[in-house]
Design an enzyme around this catalytic site. Sequence first.
Site, short mmCIF file in Angstrom:
data_model
loop_
_atom_site.label_atom_id
_atom_site.label_comp_id
_atom_site.label_asym_id
_atom_site.label_seq_id
_atom_site.Cartn_x
_atom_site.Cartn_y
_atom_site.Cartn_z
CG ASP A 1 -3.03 -0.62 -2.29
OD1 ASP A 1 -3.12 0.74 -1.84
OD2 ASP A 1 -3.52 -1.40 -1.68
CB SER B 1 -0.97 0.00 1.02
OG SER B 1 -1.91 1.01 1.16
#
Length: 454
Positions: free
Chosen positions: A245, A99
Site C-alpha cells: 500500500d 498492506s
Amino acid sequence: MAADLSQLVKAYDVRGVVPDQWDESLAELFGAAFVRVTGASAIVIGHDMRPSSPGLSRAFARGAATQGVDVTEIGLCSTDQLYYASGALNLPGAMFTASHNPAQYNGIKMCRAGAAPVGQDTGLTQIRELVEGWSDSGAPEPAAQTGTITQRDTLDDYAAHLRSLVDLTAIRPLKVVVDAGNGMGGHTVPTVLGSLPLDVVPMYFELDGTFPNHEANPLDPANIVDLQKRVREESADLGIAFDGDADRCFVVDENGAPVSPSAITALVASRELAKHGGKGTVIHNLITSWSVPEVVKENGGTPVRTRVGHSFIKAEMATTGAIFGGEHSAHYYFKDFWNADTGMLAALHVLAALGGQEGPLSGLVAQYDRYAGSGEINSTVADQAGRLAAIKSTYQAREGVELDELDGLTVTAADWWFNVRPSNTEPLLRLNAEARDEATMAKVRDEALAIIRG
C-alpha cells in the site's frame, strides 16, 4: 448468532482472508459502524489494487451512505494518499488494503478527520461490537435521507503537497531504481517523482494484487533481491522499495546494500530538526537503534522513546507536538503530514539529502549507522510469559544491567541492549539486539535466543 470478529479486527486495523473471514456484506456493516462511532457527516474512502478491494470499498460506502453520510471515493490510492485526503479534506477516512499480506487477504485502515488513528482504544473496539451485533440482529436502521457517493481524484494534489515539503529542484541528477512490488507505488511514484531531476528505473509498476513477482514486503530480505541486483546492473545511485500500500519505503545504497530504517530515521530527523531551527521532539520506538536518539540530541532535538506500533507513535506525536517519528519497520511519521506515516515523504528526504551533496549514499548514511544490529528474530514458543520470566530472572541480578517493561522486556548494559516482545496474534517472541560491535551483538543475541528457545 453474532459473528465473532476477534480474528478479523486487530489492534490497529481490520485484516483477514476474503471471503473466508469477511466479505462485502460485512464491509457494508463496517461502513455503517464507522460513521456511527466517528459521528461523521461525510467521509473519504480509498482502495489498493487487490482484486477484492473495489467491491469491499464500494460496500463500505453503501453502508455509510445508508446512515445519511456523504461519501467521497478517491479510488485507487496509496495509504498515505488516503491520509492526505483525510487531512486536506478534514474528513474521517477508510483505506481498503492488507498492506504486505498475500493476495487472499484484505483489510481496512481507518482514521478520524485529520488522519487521526482509529485503533483498539480509539474506536475500533466499538466498531467491532456494532458489527458483531448487527450481524446477529440485522442491518441498522437507515437514515431518513441516504447520503451521496461521489468520486474525486486527489493524486495530483497529494503529489504537490509532498513536493512542497521537500525541495528537490536543485539536487544533482540521480538515477534511482524503484521496486513497487506490483503495489500502489506503481500508481503514485510516476506522479510524485515525474517532474524531478531523477532518472527513475521502474520495477514491477504494473498494479497486480496477486503479487506475481514477489511479496510486497521489503523488510523480508528475499523481496529486495531483484532490486539489489538491478541497482548494481544500472550503476544507480540508490534503490527504493515500497510495500503493497506504499506507506513504507525501504532503501538500498549504490552497492545494493540495505540501509537500516534506523539510519533513515536518523537522517530524516536531522533534516527535520534543521528545518525547525534545531529544535523539536522526535519520536522513536524502543527497538530503533541507539544512533537515533544520539543523532537527535546532536542536532538539538529531544528524543522520546515509545512502544512499538503506529497508534503509540501517533499518540505521542500529538501529545508532545513532535516534528517527526520513525520505526524500525520503515514507517515514518511527519508533523507536516498530519502526524501520519508516509514512505513517499521519507523517500523524498533521502533523495534530497543524497542529491544535495556529491558523495555516495553509503558514505552519507555511515554517520547514522553506528552499531551492529541483529534485525528482528522470531521464535515460536509455547509459553510466552514463561520465557519472558526466564529472561528476567537471568538478567535482573547482573551488575550494570537495567531492565524495563515498556513493551515486552528490554535489557540494557553499557555496550549492548536487547528487547524481547510477544506477538499479539501468534505464539511468537520477537528478539532485537544491538551492540557497539558485531562480536558483542552476536554473543548477546545467542545468549538471549538460548533462553527463549530453551
